[in-house]
Motif scaffolding. Structure first.
Motif, PDB file in Angstrom:
ATOM      1  N   THR A  83       0.835  -1.200   0.000  1.00 52.70           N
ATOM      2  CA  THR A  83       0.000   0.000   0.000  1.00 52.70           C
ATOM      3  C   THR A  83       0.868   1.249   0.000  1.00 52.70           C
ATOM      4  OG1 THR A  83      -1.794  -1.149   1.168  1.00 52.70           O
ATOM      5  CG2 THR A  83      -1.775   1.263   1.248  1.00 52.70           C
ATOM      6  N   GLN A  84       1.932   1.235   0.815  1.00 55.29           N
ATOM      7  CA  GLN A  84       2.858   2.370   0.838  1.00 55.29           C
ATOM      8  C   GLN A  84       3.478   2.589  -0.536  1.00 55.29           C
ATOM      9  OE1 GLN A  84       5.792   2.005   3.935  1.00 55.29           O
ATOM     10  NE2 GLN A  84       4.279   1.560   5.525  1.00 55.29           N
ATOM     11  N   ALA A  85       3.844   1.484  -1.190  1.00 56.66           N
ATOM     12  CA  ALA A  85       4.466   1.594  -2.502  1.00 56.66           C
ATOM     13  C   ALA A  85       3.504   2.166  -3.536  1.00 56.66           C
ATOM     14  CB  ALA A  85       4.965   0.214  -2.951  1.00 56.66           C
ATOM     15  N   GLU A  86       2.234   1.742  -3.481  1.00 56.88           N
ATOM     16  CA  GLU A  86       1.232   2.227  -4.433  1.00 56.88           C
ATOM     17  C   GLU A  86       0.943   3.715  -4.240  1.00 56.88           C
ATOM     18  OE1 GLU A  86      -2.011  -0.336  -3.615  1.00 56.88           O
ATOM     19  OE2 GLU A  86      -1.160  -2.068  -4.671  1.00 56.88           O
ATOM     20  N   GLN A  87       1.034   4.179  -2.992  1.00 55.84           N
ATOM     21  CA  GLN A  87       0.708   5.569  -2.696  1.00 55.84           C
ATOM     22  C   GLN A  87       1.911   6.500  -2.806  1.00 55.84           C
ATOM     23  OE1 GLN A  87      -0.980   5.330   1.233  1.00 55.84           O
ATOM     24  NE2 GLN A  87      -2.952   4.504   0.499  1.00 55.84           N
ATOM     25  N   ALA A  88       3.102   5.926  -2.905  1.00 58.23           N
ATOM     26  CA  ALA A  88       4.319   6.737  -2.926  1.00 58.23           C
ATOM     27  C   ALA A  88       4.454   7.484  -4.244  1.00 58.23           C
ATOM     28  CB  ALA A  88       5.530   5.854  -2.704  1.00 58.23           C
ATOM     29  N   THR A  89       4.955   8.680  -4.152  1.00 52.79           N
ATOM     30  CA  THR A  89       5.241   9.463  -5.351  1.00 52.79           C
ATOM     31  C   THR A  89       6.753   9.593  -5.493  1.00 52.79           C
ATOM     32  OG1 THR A  89       5.111  11.513  -4.075  1.00 52.79           O
ATOM     33  CG2 THR A  89       3.088  10.747  -5.177  1.00 52.79           C
ATOM     34  N   GLY A  90       7.195   9.922  -6.685  1.00 55.44           N
ATOM     35  CA  GLY A  90       8.630  10.039  -6.888  1.00 55.44           C
ATOM     36  C   GLY A  90       9.243   8.693  -7.224  1.00 55.44           C
ATOM     37  N   GLY A  91      10.518   8.592  -7.021  1.00 59.12           N
ATOM     38  CA  GLY A  91      11.227   7.387  -7.449  1.00 59.12           C
ATOM     39  C   GLY A  91      11.527   6.396  -6.347  1.00 59.12           C
ATOM     40  N   GLN A  92      10.844   6.487  -5.197  1.00 54.48           N
ATOM     41  CA  GLN A  92      11.125   5.557  -4.106  1.00 54.48           C
ATOM     42  C   GLN A  92      10.785   4.124  -4.510  1.00 54.48           C
ATOM     43  OE1 GLN A  92       9.153   6.478  -0.426  1.00 54.48           O
ATOM     44  NE2 GLN A  92      10.018   4.722   0.664  1.00 54.48           N
ATOM     45  N   GLN A  93      11.732   3.215  -4.296  1.00 57.21           N
ATOM     46  CA  GLN A  93      11.547   1.819  -4.655  1.00 57.21           C
ATOM     47  C   GLN A  93      11.439   0.897  -3.443  1.00 57.21           C
ATOM     48  OE1 GLN A  93      15.097   1.582  -7.313  1.00 57.21           O
ATOM     49  NE2 GLN A  93      13.655   0.649  -8.743  1.00 57.21           N
ATOM     50  N   LEU A  94      12.105   1.263  -2.356  1.00 62.86           N
ATOM     51  CA  LEU A  94      12.239   0.368  -1.201  1.00 62.86           C
ATOM     52  C   LEU A  94      11.304   0.782  -0.071  1.00 62.86           C
ATOM     53  CD1 LEU A  94      13.790  -1.910   0.310  1.00 62.86           C
ATOM     54  CD2 LEU A  94      15.437  -0.155   1.003  1.00 62.86           C
ATOM     55  N   PHE A  95      10.604  -0.208   0.466  1.00 64.48           N
ATOM     56  CA  PHE A  95       9.705   0.018   1.593  1.00 64.48           C
ATOM     57  C   PHE A  95       9.962  -1.090   2.606  1.00 64.48           C
ATOM     58  CE2 PHE A  95       8.031   1.721  -2.255  1.00 64.48           C
ATOM     59  CZ  PHE A  95       7.571   2.975  -1.910  1.00 64.48           C
ATOM     60  N   MET A  96      10.126  -0.725   3.865  1.00 61.83           N
ATOM     61  CA  MET A  96      10.556  -1.715   4.849  1.00 61.83           C
ATOM     62  C   MET A  96       9.944  -1.454   6.214  1.00 61.83           C
ATOM     63  SD  MET A  96      14.499  -0.396   4.844  1.00 61.83           S
ATOM     64  CE  MET A  96      14.863   1.351   4.765  1.00 61.83           C
ATOM     65  N   LYS A  97       9.941  -2.517   7.023  1.00 59.48           N
ATOM     66  CA  LYS A  97       9.323  -2.445   8.345  1.00 59.48           C
ATOM     67  C   LYS A  97       9.967  -3.483   9.255  1.00 59.48           C
ATOM     68  CE  LYS A  97       4.879  -3.012  10.729  1.00 59.48           C
ATOM     69  NZ  LYS A  97       3.439  -3.343  10.563  1.00 59.48           N
ATOM     70  N   SER A  98      10.171  -3.129  10.508  1.00 52.22           N
ATOM     71  CA  SER A  98      10.676  -4.078  11.498  1.00 52.22           C
ATOM     72  C   SER A  98       9.574  -5.084  11.831  1.00 52.22           C
ATOM     73  CB  SER A  98      11.114  -3.343  12.766  1.00 52.22           C
ATOM     74  OG  SER A  98      11.568  -4.265  13.742  1.00 52.22           O
ATOM     75  N   VAL A  99       9.927  -6.364  11.785  1.00 54.48           N
ATOM     76  CA  VAL A  99       8.958  -7.434  12.036  1.00 54.48           C
ATOM     77  C   VAL A  99       9.346  -8.164  13.319  1.00 54.48           C
ATOM     78  CG1 VAL A  99       7.945  -9.556  11.130  1.00 54.48           C
ATOM     79  CG2 VAL A  99       8.588  -7.715   9.553  1.00 54.48           C
ATOM     80  N   PRO A 100       8.464  -8.238  14.293  1.00 54.30           N
ATOM     81  CA  PRO A 100       8.788  -8.948  15.535  1.00 54.30           C
ATOM     82  C   PRO A 100       8.984 -10.438  15.268  1.00 54.30           C
ATOM     83  CG  PRO A 100       6.461  -8.405  15.476  1.00 54.30           C
ATOM     84  CD  PRO A 100       7.084  -7.708  14.306  1.00 54.30           C
ATOM     85  N   TRP A 101       9.905 -11.048  15.998  1.00 51.72           N
ATOM     86  CA  TRP A 101      10.119 -12.482  15.814  1.00 51.72           C
ATOM     87  C   TRP A 101      10.410 -13.144  17.158  1.00 51.72           C
ATOM     88  CZ3 TRP A 101      14.840 -14.858  16.976  1.00 51.72           C
ATOM     89  CH2 TRP A 101      15.922 -13.995  17.190  1.00 51.72           C
ATOM     90  N   THR A 102       9.980 -14.383  17.264  1.00 48.63           N
ATOM     91  CA  THR A 102      10.246 -15.161  18.476  1.00 48.63           C
ATOM     92  C   THR A 102      10.726 -16.564  18.154  1.00 48.63           C
ATOM     93  OG1 THR A 102       7.926 -15.864  18.577  1.00 48.63           O
ATOM     94  CG2 THR A 102       8.542 -13.918  19.864  1.00 48.63           C
ATOM     95  N   SER A 103      10.592 -16.989  16.898  1.00 44.84           N
ATOM     96  CA  SER A 103      10.977 -18.350  16.528  1.00 44.84           C
ATOM     97  C   SER A 103      12.417 -18.357  16.020  1.00 44.84           C
ATOM     98  CB  SER A 103      10.040 -18.899  15.454  1.00 44.84           C
ATOM     99  OG  SER A 103      10.454 -20.187  15.041  1.00 44.84           O
ATOM    100  N   PRO A 104      13.323 -19.115  16.662  1.00 51.03           N
ATOM    101  CA  PRO A 104      14.723 -19.128  16.229  1.00 51.03           C
ATOM    102  C   PRO A 104      14.981 -20.198  15.179  1.00 51.03           C
ATOM    103  CG  PRO A 104      14.503 -20.366  18.256  1.00 51.03           C
ATOM    104  CD  PRO A 104      13.118 -19.875  17.909  1.00 51.03           C
ATOM    105  N   ILE A 105      15.962 -19.945  14.318  1.00 53.95           N
ATOM    106  CA  ILE A 105      16.447 -20.978  13.405  1.00 53.95           C
ATOM    107  C   ILE A 105      17.768 -21.558  13.908  1.00 53.95           C
ATOM    108  CG2 ILE A 105      17.742 -19.443  11.864  1.00 53.95           C
ATOM    109  CD1 ILE A 105      15.718 -22.555  10.846  1.00 53.95           C
ATOM    110  N   SER A 106      18.532 -20.751  14.662  1.00 55.51           N
ATOM    111  CA  SER A 106      19.794 -21.266  15.188  1.00 55.51           C
ATOM    112  C   SER A 106      20.240 -20.457  16.396  1.00 55.51           C
ATOM    113  CB  SER A 106      20.891 -21.229  14.116  1.00 55.51           C
ATOM    114  OG  SER A 106      21.219 -19.894  13.780  1.00 55.51           O
ATOM    115  N   VAL A 107      21.040 -21.106  17.221  1.00 58.85           N
ATOM    116  CA  VAL A 107      21.673 -20.445  18.361  1.00 58.85           C
ATOM    117  C   VAL A 107      23.098 -20.960  18.422  1.00 58.85           C
ATOM    118  CG1 VAL A 107      20.779 -22.229  19.934  1.00 58.85           C
ATOM    119  CG2 VAL A 107      21.581 -20.050  20.867  1.00 58.85           C
ATOM    120  N   SER A 108      24.044 -20.071  18.677  1.00 53.32           N
ATOM    121  CA  SER A 108      25.442 -20.488  18.718  1.00 53.32           C
ATOM    122  C   SER A 108      26.219 -19.649  19.717  1.00 53.32           C
ATOM    123  CB  SER A 108      26.083 -20.365  17.328  1.00 53.32           C
ATOM    124  OG  SER A 108      26.061 -19.016  16.883  1.00 53.32           O
ATOM    125  N   ALA A 109      27.272 -20.238  20.256  1.00 47.47           N
ATOM    126  CA  ALA A 109      28.107 -19.543  21.226  1.00 47.47           C
ATOM    127  C   ALA A 109      29.561 -19.934  21.024  1.00 47.47           C
ATOM    128  CB  ALA A 109      27.668 -19.870  22.652  1.00 47.47           C
TER     129      ALA A 109
END
Length: 328
Positions: free
Chosen positions: A210-236
């Protein structure tokens, strides 16, 4: 270390971006390469890494890279198998076949530019969903992409808190007297259409579109922080008297693991505290050997690796003792 692939029962290989699938043609897809890149190691000439093995995290990171790589095909020959309590094969050592690079590995300048901008926007530990306006015609699993900015935690209290937050397997603070150096917890996130059906990800995609459709000018990239709780790996990583210890767990999320065992590698299965543990031996240089241990933890549905390297290494007996402690 043997190269490893993970498969899920519902995966569509054409659309999957992790290269995890039980059928023959398995591409090294974009998502796997993203995760490898987040480890900070470039794919170089086969001998290029050998001179760096004394660095505290080099060999451990290399093993993690191998853990996350997939190859294009697998042979029918079976070596060691590890089964769960229901008798299902969860980890299988197999004869390797050459990696065949595909179009998925072709550098995309626009994609690289978008990823660089997204990483610059992200804070350490954040998972960012991003949408490029040119991807409007793509399906949800392809249009919404993700990057994770690694957060290397140097305080064990912070590391253990992140483990508790995500439900990842808890790793020890000072195994065999080694001091904790740093740890990371990596997020799992969608790489195919079924996983993209979750409300969180569909909502994020729709918002960015929706942001991309409403944007004017040459903006191509739209991004947002997404909360996460499921891990794929843990290392130490740990250190002691010029020696280093690495412990990692890669969550399989219902999939299975195929470990490619080369001709120069040996793998023997022994039982520790009722668990099948694989002692892997690989050559480093002309006359040196390196041992690392791997096993499957059914409680966490995770594939564990323990490796000792540097100026001082743990004997196989002490490594097995450490594994027994981790299994308690």
């Amino acid at each position: 270390m043997g190269r490893t692939a993970i498969s899920h029962e519902y995966q569509d290989i054409i659309k999957a971006s992790a290269g995890r699938n039980p059928v023959e043609a398995i591409d090294v897809e974009t998502q796997v390469m993203e995760r490898v890149e987040r480890l900070g190691l470039a794919r170089t000439h086969p001998g290029a890494w050998k001179g760096k093995l004394r660095q505290p995290t080099a060999l451990f990171s290399l093993l993690m890279v191998f853990l996350l790589l997939s190859v294009t095909a697998y042979a029918a020959a079976e070596y060691i198998q590890i089964r769960n309590s229901r008798g299902e094969v969860k980890v299988q050592y197999m004869e390797p076949e050459p990696v065949q690079q595909t179009g998925h590995l072709v550098n995309n300048k626009l994609r690289q530019q978008m990823e660089a901008k997204t990483l610059a926007f992200a804070k350490p530990g954040e998972l960012i969903g991003y949408y490029v306006k040119e991807d409007a015609a793509k399906e949800a699993a392809e249009a919404l992409k993700f990057v994770h900015k690694e957060q290397r935690l140097t305080a064990y209290a912070d590391f253990s808190a992140e483990i508790r937050r995500t439900g990842a397997p808890m790793l020890p603070e000072a195994p065999e007297g080694y001091s904790f150096q740093n740890g990371t917890v990596e997020p799992d996130f969608p790489y195919n259409s079924p996983m993209m059906q979750q409300e969180l990800y569909l909502g994020t995609l729709n918002e960015l579109r929706t942001q991309a459709e409403q944007a004017t000018g040459g903006q191509q990239l739209f991004m947002k922080s997404v909360p996460w709780t499921s891990p794929i790996s843990v290392s130490a990583s740990y250190a002691k008297d010029g020696g280093f210890l690495g412990i990692s767990a890669h969550m399989m999320h219902g999939g299975d693991m195929r470990v490619w065992q080369g001709a120069e590698e040996q793998a023997n299965k022994i039982t520790v505290a009722g668990t099948d543990v694989i002692v892997n031996t690989m050559g480093i240089g002309s006359d040196k050997q390196h041992n690392y241990l791997t096993w499957y933890n059914e409680k966490y549905d995770a594939y564990f690796t323990v490796t000792s390297y540097g100026d001082k290494t743990l004997s196989e007996e002490k490594l097995l003792k450490l594994v027994a402690e981790l299994l308690q």
